[in-house]
Scaffold this motif. Structure first.
Motif, PDB file in Angstrom:
ATOM      1  N   GLY A 168     -26.897 -10.765  59.074  1.00 28.66           N
ATOM      2  CA  GLY A 168     -27.723 -11.881  58.637  1.00 28.66           C
ATOM      3  C   GLY A 168     -28.270 -11.758  57.231  1.00 28.66           C
ATOM      4  O   GLY A 168     -29.361 -12.243  56.940  1.00 28.66           O
ATOM      5  N   MET A 169     -27.486 -11.132  56.332  1.00 33.16           N
ATOM      6  CA  MET A 169     -27.912 -10.976  54.947  1.00 33.16           C
ATOM      7  C   MET A 169     -26.858 -11.520  53.991  1.00 33.16           C
ATOM      8  O   MET A 169     -25.677 -11.614  54.329  1.00 33.16           O
ATOM      9  N   ASP A 170     -27.303 -11.852  52.783  1.00 35.61           N
ATOM     10  CA  ASP A 170     -26.381 -12.176  51.707  1.00 35.61           C
ATOM     11  C   ASP A 170     -25.690 -10.887  51.280  1.00 35.61           C
ATOM     12  O   ASP A 170     -26.323  -9.830  51.203  1.00 35.61           O
ATOM     13  N   ALA A 171     -24.405 -10.953  51.007  1.00 32.59           N
ATOM     14  CA  ALA A 171     -23.638  -9.739  50.682  1.00 32.59           C
ATOM     15  C   ALA A 171     -23.931  -9.197  49.298  1.00 32.59           C
ATOM     16  O   ALA A 171     -23.520  -8.082  48.969  1.00 32.59           O
ATOM     17  N   THR A 172     -24.637  -9.966  48.466  1.00 34.16           N
ATOM     18  CA  THR A 172     -24.909  -9.533  47.096  1.00 34.16           C
ATOM     19  C   THR A 172     -25.791  -8.297  47.067  1.00 34.16           C
ATOM     20  O   THR A 172     -26.789  -8.210  47.786  1.00 34.16           O
ATOM     21  N   GLY A 173     -25.442  -7.334  46.238  1.00 33.89           N
ATOM     22  CA  GLY A 173     -26.251  -6.139  46.083  1.00 33.89           C
ATOM     23  C   GLY A 173     -25.761  -5.311  44.918  1.00 33.89           C
ATOM     24  O   GLY A 173     -24.569  -5.331  44.596  1.00 33.89           O
ATOM     25  N   THR A 174     -26.652  -4.601  44.264  1.00 30.32           N
ATOM     26  CA  THR A 174     -26.268  -3.757  43.132  1.00 30.32           C
ATOM     27  C   THR A 174     -26.978  -2.416  43.214  1.00 30.32           C
ATOM     28  O   THR A 174     -28.021  -2.290  43.854  1.00 30.32           O
ATOM     29  N   GLY A 175     -26.421  -1.420  42.529  1.00 32.02           N
ATOM     30  CA  GLY A 175     -27.061  -0.118  42.431  1.00 32.02           C
ATOM     31  C   GLY A 175     -26.676   0.843  43.531  1.00 32.02           C
ATOM     32  O   GLY A 175     -25.626   0.737  44.148  1.00 32.02           O
ATOM     33  N   SER A 176     -27.544   1.772  43.792  1.00 30.59           N
ATOM     34  CA  SER A 176     -27.290   2.830  44.767  1.00 30.59           C
ATOM     35  C   SER A 176     -27.318   2.289  46.191  1.00 30.59           C
ATOM     36  O   SER A 176     -28.072   1.378  46.512  1.00 30.59           O
ATOM     37  N   HIS A 177     -26.482   2.881  47.051  1.00 27.28           N
ATOM     38  CA  HIS A 177     -26.550   2.547  48.480  1.00 27.28           C
ATOM     39  C   HIS A 177     -27.850   3.059  49.109  1.00 27.28           C
ATOM     40  O   HIS A 177     -28.273   2.577  50.156  1.00 27.28           O
ATOM     41  N   ARG A 178     -28.467   4.051  48.472  1.00 29.03           N
ATOM     42  CA  ARG A 178     -29.649   4.718  49.025  1.00 29.03           C
ATOM     43  C   ARG A 178     -29.372   5.308  50.407  1.00 29.03           C
ATOM     44  O   ARG A 178     -30.162   5.176  51.335  1.00 29.03           O
ATOM     45  N   LEU A 179     -28.241   5.984  50.483  1.00 25.80           N
ATOM     46  CA  LEU A 179     -27.808   6.599  51.730  1.00 25.80           C
ATOM     47  C   LEU A 179     -27.063   7.887  51.423  1.00 25.80           C
ATOM     48  O   LEU A 179     -26.243   7.935  50.505  1.00 25.80           O
ATOM     49  N   ALA A 180     -27.355   8.919  52.184  1.00 25.98           N
ATOM     50  CA  ALA A 180     -26.557  10.147  52.156  1.00 25.98           C
ATOM     51  C   ALA A 180     -26.173  10.482  53.587  1.00 25.98           C
ATOM     52  O   ALA A 180     -27.008  10.456  54.490  1.00 25.98           O
ATOM     53  N   VAL A 181     -24.889  10.754  53.798  1.00 20.52           N
ATOM     54  CA  VAL A 181     -24.373  11.070  55.124  1.00 20.52           C
ATOM     55  C   VAL A 181     -24.308  12.582  55.266  1.00 20.52           C
ATOM     56  O   VAL A 181     -23.538  13.248  54.575  1.00 20.52           O
ATOM     57  N   GLY A 182     -25.142  13.134  56.130  1.00 22.80           N
ATOM     58  CA  GLY A 182     -25.168  14.578  56.331  1.00 22.80           C
ATOM     59  C   GLY A 182     -24.079  15.008  57.294  1.00 22.80           C
ATOM     60  O   GLY A 182     -24.129  14.680  58.483  1.00 22.80           O
ATOM     61  N   ALA A 183     -23.093  15.728  56.791  1.00 24.19           N
ATOM     62  CA  ALA A 183     -21.920  16.065  57.600  1.00 24.19           C
ATOM     63  C   ALA A 183     -21.463  17.493  57.329  1.00 24.19           C
ATOM     64  O   ALA A 183     -22.196  18.297  56.755  1.00 24.19           O
ATOM     65  N   ASP A 184     -20.213  17.792  57.746  1.00 23.70           N
ATOM     66  CA  ASP A 184     -19.669  19.135  57.576  1.00 23.70           C
ATOM     67  C   ASP A 184     -19.026  19.337  56.204  1.00 23.70           C
ATOM     68  O   ASP A 184     -18.657  20.445  55.859  1.00 23.70           O
ATOM     69  N   GLY A 185     -18.852  18.244  55.466  1.00 27.51           N
ATOM     70  CA  GLY A 185     -18.232  18.345  54.156  1.00 27.51           C
ATOM     71  C   GLY A 185     -18.879  17.399  53.169  1.00 27.51           C
ATOM     72  O   GLY A 185     -19.618  16.496  53.562  1.00 27.51           O
ATOM     73  N   ALA A 186     -18.589  17.591  51.883  1.00 24.47           N
ATOM     74  CA  ALA A 186     -19.200  16.773  50.834  1.00 24.47           C
ATOM     75  C   ALA A 186     -18.125  16.076  50.006  1.00 24.47           C
ATOM     76  O   ALA A 186     -17.150  16.713  49.579  1.00 24.47           O
ATOM     77  N   PHE A 187     -18.303  14.783  49.789  1.00 26.93           N
ATOM     78  CA  PHE A 187     -17.402  13.997  48.962  1.00 26.93           C
ATOM     79  C   PHE A 187     -18.027  12.625  48.730  1.00 26.93           C
ATOM     80  O   PHE A 187     -19.033  12.270  49.339  1.00 26.93           O
ATOM     81  N   ILE A 188     -17.425  11.854  47.824  1.00 25.63           N
ATOM     82  CA  ILE A 188     -17.807  10.467  47.594  1.00 25.63           C
ATOM     83  C   ILE A 188     -16.620   9.603  48.004  1.00 25.63           C
ATOM     84  O   ILE A 188     -15.499   9.834  47.543  1.00 25.63           O
ATOM     85  N   ASP A 189     -16.834   8.621  48.858  1.00 27.87           N
ATOM     86  CA  ASP A 189     -15.709   7.806  49.318  1.00 27.87           C
ATOM     87  C   ASP A 189     -15.396   6.691  48.311  1.00 27.87           C
ATOM     88  O   ASP A 189     -16.085   6.547  47.294  1.00 27.87           O
TER      89      ASP A 189
END
Length: 211
Positions: free
Chosen positions: A171-192
């Protein structure tokens, strides 16, 4: 590869305590959601929407009530649908959440039990993102053409959805800019490919990606 937690960033240091309280008391996810201060700006839809899957429709209603009392805003009120019962809300920190149950009607007493948490990532090129995660060793658990893919990632399940469709779903407008403000804590590190940051622990910085 397993996802152990997610870290959500807030705009200011004085927002941290309120956000921690929200995820601890309203959504009862203190063991899976951490909070820290953002280092990069963000506006509009952040591209992702965690989904809290509960056992009974009554659990959904109770979670919605706690969240709204704690400052969240309803995006889509809880209602029956083809897939169950649920809706979406905007947390005080600006993160869109879905809260749902697979049961359309009560099959027992509301228990507050969290069946699972699914991290829905909105992506621009579904095929490329799906291939990227498979190449990083993630196993597809469910897949519906080029619209949805869910991976077996442990305590928090990963799912991919087209960005515009995910925004519409919550229920949101898809427009957005900047950082996702999210970090996924997992077994490995990368940027998708869409700039979502996966970190081995929650001290690393999230990616700054223009969406």
């Amino acid at each position: 590869m397993n996802i152990h937690s997610i870290t959500i960033e807030v705009a200011h240091a004085n927002d941290v305590h309120a956000a921690e309280s929200f995820y601890r008391d309203a959504l009862r996810l203190a063991d899976r959601v951490a909070v820290r201060v953002a280092t990069r700006p963000s506006s509009g839809f952040r591209g992702f929407a965690p989904s809290l899957i509960l056992e009974q429709p009554g659990d959904v209603d109770a979670a919605f009530a706690r969240a709204l009392s704690a400052g969240a805003r309803a995006l889509k009120p809880a209602a029956k649908s083809l897939w169950g019962y649920g809706g979406s809300l905007l947390a005080p920190d600006g993160t869109a959440w879905q809260i749902a149950s697979a049961n359309k009607t009560a099959t027992g007493e509301a228990t507050g039990k969290v069946e699972r948490v699914v991290l829905l990532l909105g992506v621009d090129d579904f095929k490329a993102s799906k291939s990227f995660y498979q190449e990083h060793g993630l196993t597809v658990a469910k897949s519906f053409g080029t619209k949805y893919a869910e991976f077996d990632t442990g305590a928090i399940q990963l799912a991919l959805y087209k960005r515009a469709a995910l925004a519409k779903q919550v229920g949101m407008d898809a427009t957005g800019t900047g950082s996702h403000r999210l970090a996924v804590g997992a077994d490995g590190a990368f940027i998708d490919p869409d700039g979502y940051a996966w970190v081995v622990d929650d001290t690393a910085l999230t990616a700054d990606t223009t969406r």
